[in-house]
Design a protein around this motif. Structure first.
Motif, PDB file in Angstrom:
ATOM      1  N   LEU A 241     -10.485   2.506  -1.034  1.00 43.31           N
ATOM      2  CA  LEU A 241     -11.410   2.498  -2.213  1.00 43.31           C
ATOM      3  C   LEU A 241     -11.742   3.798  -2.649  1.00 43.31           C
ATOM      4  O   LEU A 241     -12.157   4.687  -1.870  1.00 43.31           O
ATOM      5  N   VAL A 242     -11.822   3.901  -3.953  1.00 45.07           N
ATOM      6  CA  VAL A 242     -12.520   4.988  -4.466  1.00 45.07           C
ATOM      7  C   VAL A 242     -13.628   4.350  -5.533  1.00 45.07           C
ATOM      8  O   VAL A 242     -12.999   3.834  -6.569  1.00 45.07           O
ATOM      9  N   GLY A 243     -14.701   4.498  -5.437  1.00 46.81           N
ATOM     10  CA  GLY A 243     -15.761   3.840  -6.166  1.00 46.81           C
ATOM     11  C   GLY A 243     -15.334   2.430  -6.031  1.00 46.81           C
ATOM     12  O   GLY A 243     -15.584   1.720  -5.069  1.00 46.81           O
ATOM     13  N   ASN A 244     -15.352   1.867  -7.317  1.00 45.33           N
ATOM     14  CA  ASN A 244     -15.114   0.280  -7.355  1.00 45.33           C
ATOM     15  C   ASN A 244     -13.708  -0.093  -7.552  1.00 45.33           C
ATOM     16  O   ASN A 244     -13.386  -1.128  -8.163  1.00 45.33           O
ATOM     17  N   THR A 245     -12.773   0.968  -7.375  1.00 44.21           N
ATOM     18  CA  THR A 245     -11.447   0.875  -7.375  1.00 44.21           C
ATOM     19  C   THR A 245     -10.547   0.672  -6.257  1.00 44.21           C
ATOM     20  O   THR A 245     -10.808   1.666  -5.498  1.00 44.21           O
ATOM     21  N   LEU A 246      -9.689  -0.281  -6.126  1.00 44.59           N
ATOM     22  CA  LEU A 246      -9.213  -0.692  -4.593  1.00 44.59           C
ATOM     23  C   LEU A 246      -7.527   0.074  -5.296  1.00 44.59           C
ATOM     24  O   LEU A 246      -7.114  -0.454  -6.068  1.00 44.59           O
ATOM     25  N   TYR A 247      -7.152   0.876  -4.195  1.00 45.76           N
ATOM     26  CA  TYR A 247      -5.645   1.378  -4.417  1.00 45.76           C
ATOM     27  C   TYR A 247      -4.753   0.809  -3.220  1.00 45.76           C
ATOM     28  O   TYR A 247      -5.361   0.798  -2.216  1.00 45.76           O
ATOM     29  N   TRP A 248      -3.409   0.687  -3.422  1.00 42.81           N
ATOM     30  CA  TRP A 248      -2.600   0.390  -2.440  1.00 42.81           C
ATOM     31  C   TRP A 248      -1.013   1.208  -2.663  1.00 42.81           C
ATOM     32  O   TRP A 248      -0.747   1.403  -3.945  1.00 42.81           O
ATOM     33  N   SER A 249      -0.745   1.965  -1.734  1.00 44.59           N
ATOM     34  CA  SER A 249       0.611   2.530  -1.731  1.00 44.59           C
ATOM     35  C   SER A 249       1.470   2.588  -0.444  1.00 44.59           C
ATOM     36  O   SER A 249       0.827   2.511   0.699  1.00 44.59           O
ATOM     37  N   TRP A 250       2.637   2.700  -0.670  1.00 49.10           N
ATOM     38  CA  TRP A 250       3.608   2.809   0.374  1.00 49.10           C
ATOM     39  C   TRP A 250       4.128   4.195   0.637  1.00 49.10           C
ATOM     40  O   TRP A 250       4.751   4.590   1.418  1.00 49.10           O
ATOM     41  N   GLY A 251       3.538   5.105  -0.175  1.00 49.77           N
ATOM     42  CA  GLY A 251       4.055   6.541  -0.026  1.00 49.77           C
ATOM     43  C   GLY A 251       5.370   6.482  -0.663  1.00 49.77           C
ATOM     44  O   GLY A 251       6.098   5.776  -1.111  1.00 49.77           O
ATOM     45  N   ASN A 252       6.040   7.804   0.037  1.00 51.30           N
ATOM     46  CA  ASN A 252       7.621   7.941  -0.152  1.00 51.30           C
ATOM     47  C   ASN A 252       8.130   7.688   0.753  1.00 51.30           C
ATOM     48  O   ASN A 252       9.325   8.186   1.254  1.00 51.30           O
ATOM     49  N   TYR A 253       7.853   6.660   1.712  1.00 48.83           N
ATOM     50  CA  TYR A 253       8.578   6.529   2.938  1.00 48.83           C
ATOM     51  C   TYR A 253       9.774   5.233   2.749  1.00 48.83           C
ATOM     52  O   TYR A 253       9.603   4.536   2.017  1.00 48.83           O
ATOM     53  N   PRO A 254      10.808   5.809   3.425  1.00 50.62           N
ATOM     54  CA  PRO A 254      12.023   4.910   3.466  1.00 50.62           C
ATOM     55  C   PRO A 254      12.114   3.729   4.318  1.00 50.62           C
ATOM     56  O   PRO A 254      13.171   3.053   4.651  1.00 50.62           O
ATOM     57  N   TYR A 255      10.835   2.980   4.232  1.00 49.88           N
ATOM     58  CA  TYR A 255      11.009   1.740   4.981  1.00 49.88           C
ATOM     59  C   TYR A 255      10.849   0.572   4.143  1.00 49.88           C
ATOM     60  O   TYR A 255      10.790   0.683   2.814  1.00 49.88           O
ATOM     61  N   THR A 256      11.244  -0.507   4.634  1.00 52.70           N
ATOM     62  CA  THR A 256      10.964  -1.876   3.885  1.00 52.70           C
ATOM     63  C   THR A 256       9.688  -2.066   3.561  1.00 52.70           C
ATOM     64  O   THR A 256       8.618  -2.396   4.739  1.00 52.70           O
ATOM     65  N   ARG A 257       9.294  -2.377   2.526  1.00 49.95           N
ATOM     66  CA  ARG A 257       7.744  -2.577   2.028  1.00 49.95           C
ATOM     67  C   ARG A 257       7.603  -4.160   2.131  1.00 49.95           C
ATOM     68  O   ARG A 257       8.342  -5.185   1.795  1.00 49.95           O
ATOM     69  N   ILE A 258       6.476  -4.134   3.066  1.00 50.99           N
ATOM     70  CA  ILE A 258       6.007  -5.577   3.208  1.00 50.99           C
ATOM     71  C   ILE A 258       4.577  -5.902   2.467  1.00 50.99           C
ATOM     72  O   ILE A 258       3.837  -5.278   2.830  1.00 50.99           O
ATOM     73  N   PRO A 259       4.688  -6.796   1.660  1.00 50.75           N
ATOM     74  CA  PRO A 259       3.406  -7.343   0.764  1.00 50.75           C
ATOM     75  C   PRO A 259       2.464  -7.646   1.695  1.00 50.75           C
ATOM     76  O   PRO A 259       2.643  -8.122   2.853  1.00 50.75           O
ATOM     77  N   ALA A 260       1.093  -7.527   1.079  1.00 52.25           N
ATOM     78  CA  ALA A 260      -0.173  -8.066   1.871  1.00 52.25           C
ATOM     79  C   ALA A 260      -0.806  -8.417   0.720  1.00 52.25           C
ATOM     80  O   ALA A 260      -0.687  -8.630  -0.298  1.00 52.25           O
ATOM     81  N   THR A 261      -1.808  -9.197   1.196  1.00 47.79           N
ATOM     82  CA  THR A 261      -2.803 -10.160   0.544  1.00 47.79           C
ATOM     83  C   THR A 261      -4.264  -9.159   0.915  1.00 47.79           C
ATOM     84  O   THR A 261      -4.437  -9.243   1.892  1.00 47.79           O
ATOM     85  N   ILE A 262      -4.888  -8.562  -0.285  1.00 47.83           N
ATOM     86  CA  ILE A 262      -6.142  -7.958  -0.037  1.00 47.83           C
ATOM     87  C   ILE A 262      -7.194  -8.737  -0.421  1.00 47.83           C
ATOM     88  O   ILE A 262      -7.145  -9.225  -1.607  1.00 47.83           O
ATOM     89  N   ILE A 263      -8.296  -9.096   0.567  1.00 47.64           N
ATOM     90  CA  ILE A 263      -9.453  -9.735   0.209  1.00 47.64           C
ATOM     91  C   ILE A 263     -10.404  -8.893   0.030  1.00 47.64           C
ATOM     92  O   ILE A 263     -10.586  -7.770   0.706  1.00 47.64           O
ATOM     93  N   TYR A 264     -11.385  -8.958  -1.035  1.00 50.27           N
ATOM     94  CA  TYR A 264     -12.309  -7.810  -1.469  1.00 50.27           C
ATOM     95  C   TYR A 264     -13.547  -8.709  -1.982  1.00 50.27           C
ATOM     96  O   TYR A 264     -13.654  -9.721  -2.335  1.00 50.27           O
ATOM     97  N   GLY A 265     -14.677  -7.701  -1.808  1.00 52.16           N
ATOM     98  CA  GLY A 265     -15.888  -8.404  -2.496  1.00 52.16           C
ATOM     99  C   GLY A 265     -16.922  -7.243  -2.055  1.00 52.16           C
ATOM    100  O   GLY A 265     -16.631  -5.922  -2.237  1.00 52.16           O
ATOM    101  N   THR A 266     -18.192  -7.592  -1.929  1.00 55.67           N
ATOM    102  CA  THR A 266     -19.272  -6.578  -1.956  1.00 55.67           C
ATOM    103  C   THR A 266     -20.126  -7.160  -0.867  1.00 55.67           C
ATOM    104  O   THR A 266     -20.192  -8.212  -0.431  1.00 55.67           O
ATOM    105  N   TYR A 267     -21.152  -6.254  -0.364  1.00 58.65           N
ATOM    106  CA  TYR A 267     -22.107  -6.464   0.715  1.00 58.65           C
ATOM    107  C   TYR A 267     -23.273  -5.685   0.425  1.00 58.65           C
ATOM    108  O   TYR A 267     -23.329  -4.763  -0.551  1.00 58.65           O
TER     109      TYR A 267
END
Length: 81
Positions: free
Chosen positions: A55-81
């Motif tokens: 997280l940076v401020g209110n923006t959520l980011y996701w990345s696999w970078g430049n790694y030569p691996y098989t990318r596995i998708p994820a579900t991101i649950i988000y909210g506030t507290y």
């Protein structure tokens, strides 16, 4: 018992990352601090990886970078507290 100064967690939504790098602006985060948690439904094996998520401020980011691996998708649950 809740006190007037307690902060209660609120789930605002979820996003599936697919296998591409991406981001999401959490527009409903007014009045609270954003948080996230991620889940994936696959057993991980060698050569696979889930995305880095941050997280940076209110923006959520996701990345696999430049790694030569098989990318596995994820579900991101988000909210506030």
């Amino acid at each position: 018992m809740l006190e007037i100064t307690d902060r209660i967690t609120r789930i605002l939504g979820q996003v599936n990352t697919g296998t591409a790098n991406g981001s999401l602006v959490i527009t409903d985060a007014v009045g609270g601090a954003p948080w996230f948690s991620s889940v994936h439904g696959l057993a991980m094996t060698e050569g696979q990886m889930t995305p880095d998520i941050w997280l940076v401020g209110n923006t959520l980011y996701w990345s696999w970078g430049n790694y030569p691996y098989t990318r596995i998708p994820a579900t991101i649950i988000y909210g506030t507290y």
